[in-house]
Design a protein around this motif. Structure first.
Motif, PDB file in Angstrom:
ATOM      1  N   TYR A 228       0.806  -1.219   0.000  1.00 56.53           N
ATOM      2  CA  TYR A 228       0.000   0.000   0.000  1.00 56.53           C
ATOM      3  C   TYR A 228       0.842   1.273   0.000  1.00 56.53           C
ATOM      4  CZ  TYR A 228      -3.282  -3.612   1.442  1.00 56.53           C
ATOM      5  OH  TYR A 228      -4.014  -4.773   1.514  1.00 56.53           O
ATOM      6  N   ASP A 229       2.040   1.197   0.568  1.00 53.42           N
ATOM      7  CA  ASP A 229       2.944   2.355   0.590  1.00 53.42           C
ATOM      8  C   ASP A 229       4.049   2.102  -0.424  1.00 53.42           C
ATOM      9  OD1 ASP A 229       4.767   4.377   1.085  1.00 53.42           O
ATOM     10  OD2 ASP A 229       4.607   4.240   3.264  1.00 53.42           O
ATOM     11  N   LEU A 230       3.836   2.525  -1.661  1.00 49.61           N
ATOM     12  CA  LEU A 230       4.796   2.226  -2.717  1.00 49.61           C
ATOM     13  C   LEU A 230       6.131   2.922  -2.478  1.00 49.61           C
ATOM     14  CD1 LEU A 230       5.322   0.788  -5.404  1.00 49.61           C
ATOM     15  CD2 LEU A 230       4.487   2.835  -6.570  1.00 49.61           C
ATOM     16  N   SER A 231       6.096   4.113  -1.948  1.00 46.58           N
ATOM     17  CA  SER A 231       7.346   4.825  -1.680  1.00 46.58           C
ATOM     18  C   SER A 231       8.246   4.004  -0.761  1.00 46.58           C
ATOM     19  CB  SER A 231       7.050   6.180  -1.045  1.00 46.58           C
ATOM     20  OG  SER A 231       6.275   6.993  -1.895  1.00 46.58           O
ATOM     21  N   TRP A 232       7.671   3.492   0.316  1.00 45.04           N
ATOM     22  CA  TRP A 232       8.439   2.685   1.247  1.00 45.04           C
ATOM     23  C   TRP A 232       8.833   1.349   0.624  1.00 45.04           C
ATOM     24  CZ3 TRP A 232       7.203  -1.665   4.648  1.00 45.04           C
ATOM     25  CH2 TRP A 232       8.195  -1.899   5.606  1.00 45.04           C
ATOM     26  N   ALA A 233       7.931   0.754  -0.179  1.00 49.86           N
ATOM     27  CA  ALA A 233       8.230  -0.526  -0.821  1.00 49.86           C
ATOM     28  C   ALA A 233       9.439  -0.407  -1.741  1.00 49.86           C
ATOM     29  CB  ALA A 233       7.018  -1.009  -1.609  1.00 49.86           C
ATOM     30  N   VAL A 234       9.513   0.673  -2.510  1.00 53.56           N
ATOM     31  CA  VAL A 234      10.651   0.872  -3.404  1.00 53.56           C
ATOM     32  C   VAL A 234      11.929   1.066  -2.597  1.00 53.56           C
ATOM     33  CG1 VAL A 234      11.685   2.432  -5.107  1.00 53.56           C
ATOM     34  CG2 VAL A 234       9.275   1.771  -5.316  1.00 53.56           C
ATOM     35  N   ALA A 235      11.860   1.879  -1.563  1.00 47.17           N
ATOM     36  CA  ALA A 235      13.043   2.130  -0.734  1.00 47.17           C
ATOM     37  C   ALA A 235      13.562   0.840  -0.112  1.00 47.17           C
ATOM     38  CB  ALA A 235      12.721   3.156   0.350  1.00 47.17           C
ATOM     39  N   GLU A 236      12.659   0.001   0.409  1.00 52.86           N
ATOM     40  CA  GLU A 236      13.064  -1.259   1.015  1.00 52.86           C
ATOM     41  C   GLU A 236      13.635  -2.221  -0.020  1.00 52.86           C
ATOM     42  OE1 GLU A 236      12.550  -2.402   4.683  1.00 52.86           O
ATOM     43  OE2 GLU A 236      13.208  -0.345   4.333  1.00 52.86           O
ATOM     44  N   ALA A 237      13.035  -2.236  -1.214  1.00 51.13           N
ATOM     45  CA  ALA A 237      13.535  -3.119  -2.268  1.00 51.13           C
ATOM     46  C   ALA A 237      14.923  -2.697  -2.722  1.00 51.13           C
ATOM     47  CB  ALA A 237      12.558  -3.128  -3.443  1.00 51.13           C
ATOM     48  N   VAL A 238      15.138  -1.405  -2.904  1.00 46.73           N
ATOM     49  CA  VAL A 238      16.447  -0.902  -3.317  1.00 46.73           C
ATOM     50  C   VAL A 238      17.501  -1.238  -2.273  1.00 46.73           C
ATOM     51  CG1 VAL A 238      17.796   1.183  -3.792  1.00 46.73           C
ATOM     52  CG2 VAL A 238      15.513   0.919  -4.774  1.00 46.73           C
ATOM     53  N   ALA A 239      17.112  -1.223  -1.012  1.00 43.35           N
ATOM     54  CA  ALA A 239      18.044  -1.545   0.077  1.00 43.35           C
ATOM     55  C   ALA A 239      18.269  -3.051   0.227  1.00 43.35           C
ATOM     56  CB  ALA A 239      17.517  -0.967   1.381  1.00 43.35           C
ATOM     57  N   GLY A 240      17.568  -3.859  -0.576  1.00 43.97           N
ATOM     58  CA  GLY A 240      17.759  -5.304  -0.524  1.00 43.97           C
ATOM     59  C   GLY A 240      17.049  -5.981   0.610  1.00 43.97           C
ATOM     60  N   ARG A 241      16.033  -5.345   1.163  1.00 39.65           N
ATOM     61  CA  ARG A 241      15.319  -5.922   2.302  1.00 39.65           C
ATOM     62  C   ARG A 241      13.983  -6.547   1.901  1.00 39.65           C
ATOM     63  NH1 ARG A 241      17.847  -1.345   4.936  1.00 39.65           N
ATOM     64  NH2 ARG A 241      16.071   0.026   4.475  1.00 39.65           N
ATOM     65  N   VAL A 242      13.816  -6.869   0.614  1.00 42.65           N
ATOM     66  CA  VAL A 242      12.578  -7.451   0.104  1.00 42.65           C
ATOM     67  C   VAL A 242      12.918  -8.676  -0.734  1.00 42.65           C
ATOM     68  CG1 VAL A 242      10.607  -7.077  -1.454  1.00 42.65           C
ATOM     69  CG2 VAL A 242      11.357  -5.240   0.077  1.00 42.65           C
ATOM     70  N   ASN A 243      12.242  -9.783  -0.497  1.00 38.21           N
ATOM     71  CA  ASN A 243      12.388 -10.949  -1.366  1.00 38.21           C
ATOM     72  C   ASN A 243      11.958 -10.589  -2.782  1.00 38.21           C
ATOM     73  OD1 ASN A 243      13.343 -12.658   0.579  1.00 38.21           O
ATOM     74  ND2 ASN A 243      11.553 -14.018   0.604  1.00 38.21           N
ATOM     75  N   ASN A 244      12.663 -11.124  -3.762  1.00 36.86           N
ATOM     76  CA  ASN A 244      12.333 -10.893  -5.170  1.00 36.86           C
ATOM     77  C   ASN A 244      12.420  -9.423  -5.555  1.00 36.86           C
ATOM     78  OD1 ASN A 244      11.535 -13.702  -5.889  1.00 36.86           O
ATOM     79  ND2 ASN A 244       9.909 -13.326  -4.401  1.00 36.86           N
ATOM     80  N   ALA A 245      13.290  -8.678  -4.876  1.00 41.30           N
ATOM     81  CA  ALA A 245      13.404  -7.250  -5.151  1.00 41.30           C
ATOM     82  C   ALA A 245      13.773  -6.974  -6.599  1.00 41.30           C
ATOM     83  CB  ALA A 245      14.440  -6.621  -4.219  1.00 41.30           C
ATOM     84  N   VAL A 246      14.649  -7.783  -7.186  1.00 42.21           N
ATOM     85  CA  VAL A 246      15.084  -7.527  -8.565  1.00 42.21           C
ATOM     86  C   VAL A 246      13.946  -7.669  -9.560  1.00 42.21           C
ATOM     87  CG1 VAL A 246      16.568  -8.369 -10.430  1.00 42.21           C
ATOM     88  CG2 VAL A 246      17.512  -8.024  -8.138  1.00 42.21           C
ATOM     89  N   PRO A 247      13.191  -8.779  -9.568  1.00 45.20           N
ATOM     90  CA  PRO A 247      12.074  -8.836 -10.519  1.00 45.20           C
ATOM     91  C   PRO A 247      10.983  -7.802 -10.257  1.00 45.20           C
ATOM     92  CG  PRO A 247      12.142 -10.811  -9.145  1.00 45.20           C
ATOM     93  CD  PRO A 247      13.413 -10.084  -8.916  1.00 45.20           C
ATOM     94  N   TYR A 248      10.692  -7.509  -8.987  1.00 47.63           N
ATOM     95  CA  TYR A 248       9.703  -6.473  -8.704  1.00 47.63           C
ATOM     96  C   TYR A 248      10.149  -5.130  -9.289  1.00 47.63           C
ATOM     97  CZ  TYR A 248       7.145  -9.269  -5.175  1.00 47.63           C
ATOM     98  OH  TYR A 248       6.390 -10.211  -4.520  1.00 47.63           O
ATOM     99  N   LEU A 249      11.365  -4.732  -8.984  1.00 46.64           N
ATOM    100  CA  LEU A 249      11.846  -3.435  -9.448  1.00 46.64           C
ATOM    101  C   LEU A 249      12.050  -3.422 -10.958  1.00 46.64           C
ATOM    102  CD1 LEU A 249      14.420  -2.538  -6.652  1.00 46.64           C
ATOM    103  CD2 LEU A 249      12.231  -1.407  -7.092  1.00 46.64           C
TER     104      LEU A 249
END
Length: 389
Positions: A228-249
């Protein structure tokens, strides 16, 4: 990323009446939004086989007692630029339906390949979830989304406005399909969705409550594990704290490039620019994912990672715009589902949504991201039973 059979048999009843209609009979002129272009059977499950069919995915329910016939509909809608487009959806119909049906809209999670969509993949979890709702007596409509399934163009990933219009138009086309059999489908929708579709469910519910989709309303919403919070989701993915961050981004950035033109030279964004065109919807995930690096820093250039982590005003505004799906007060029942162990979409997203919308959160326990979809679907079919018609 994606929640990833059934023996296709000749559908009876609905299938016979719809298959007999030529495509020209199903189309209307002029080609307005929600116009039904065609409907074709994609497989049925008999009532006696439903417990085993759903039980294999952990979705058995005492409410799933009816045989179900599935159809892929093609319908007219608009794309992210409000230009005419076609899209497809799965419509799951309970056998011998009542003359007045409630409709459940199921919005699926992130999928990068056209062939993984509800109307295309016979053994997918989205097909089973849709059949669960139909077997409980609802008309289930599961949009493939723009640019996926058999629709035209590219998918505008994490673009809520076009997800709303495509989903509403899928329901309009499904209602038209059923009207040809003398079945009235309640205009007030039961809306549910998972992950990308979780935030989409909240966005669709908001649009329906505000009357932005004429002729349709909302009765209840169940949103599952949404970012729901895309801004935070992107920040967490860029920091490598999200599973599957590469395909999501990767899916997000290539989609936003088509929508907003983020960059002129892919070599300044991707360490291997040849990977970017693979997020086109035509590359199967089992071919795409093995080619992707595991770490974000090996996927994006340092300059672009810095841009995502500290976006300029225009990019920050884009993230903020797509972070508003919960920023409203529902006048209908809403339930949020999430898991504290979800490593793809953190529980914090649902807590934020609860604070913004006032909706309660149900913790599904220590389960993985995709498992939340199945667990929530079983609870939601029970919750939605009081709205069945």
């Amino acid at each position: 990323m994606k929640i990833t059979g059934v023996k296709a048999v000749a559908a009876v009843g609905v299938a016979a009446s719809l298959a007999a209609l030529p495509m020209t009979a199903l189309a209307k002129t002029p080609p307005e939004r929600g116009t039904l272009v065609s409907a074709e059977p994609v497989g049925s499950v008999e009532a006696k086989d439903m417990p085993d069919y759903l039980g294999k995915s952990g979705m058995a329910s005492p409410l799933a007692t009816r045989a179900v016939d599935g159809f892929r509909i093609t319908y007219r809608t608009v794309d992210a630029h409000r230009e005419p487009a076609t899209a497809t959806a799965l419509v799951a119909v309970p056998r011998e339906p009542r003359r007045l049906l409630s409709a459940v809209t199921w919005l699926h999670g992130t999928q990068v390949y056209r062939g993984e969509q509800p109307s295309v993949r016979p053994d997918g979890a989205d097909r089973r979830i849709s059949y669960l709702f139909a077997s409980a007596g609802h008309l289930a409509v599961a949009p493939d989304y723009l640019g996926l399934g058999k629709g035209s163009g590219y998918h505008p990933y994490m673009h809520h406005a076009s997800l709303v219009t495509a989903s509403a138009d899928a329901v309009r086309a499904a209602r038209a399909m059923m009207a040809r059999r003398g079945v009235v489908v309640d205009r007030r929708l039961l809306v549910t969705g998972f992950s990308q579709g979780g935030s989409g469910a909240m966005a669709l519910g908001h649009a329906l409550q505000e009357g932005r989709e004429p002729g349709l309303g909302v009765r209840a919403i169940a949103a599952v594990s949404g970012p729901y919070d895309l801004s935070w989701a992107v920040a967490e993915a860029v920091a490598g704290r999200v599973n599957n961050a590469v395909p999501y981004l990767g899916f997000a950035v290539t989609s936003w490039q088509r929508l907003y033109h983020l960059y002129d030279d892919p070599a300044k964004v991707f360490r291997k620019p040849e990977l970017a065109p693979l997020f086109d919807g035509h590359t199967p995930s089992q071919e795409l994912f093995p080619r992707l690096p595991q770490k974000v820093e090996d996927f994006f250039t340092p300059e672009f990672r810095e841009r995502l982590a500290n976006p300029e005003p225009a990019l920050r505004a884009l993230f903020a715009k797509e972070s508003t799906s919960c920023q409203w007060r529902p006048r209908v029942p809403v339930k949020l589902f999430a898991s504290t162990s979800d490593a793809d979409v953190a529980f914090r997203h649902s807590e934020t949504c609860a604070e913004q919308s006032g909706a309660p959160v149900t913790d599904l326990g220590e389960v993985a991201h995709n498992t939340t979809a199945r667990l929530a679907a079983v609870q939601t079919v029970a919750d939605f039973a009081r709205f069945s018609r």
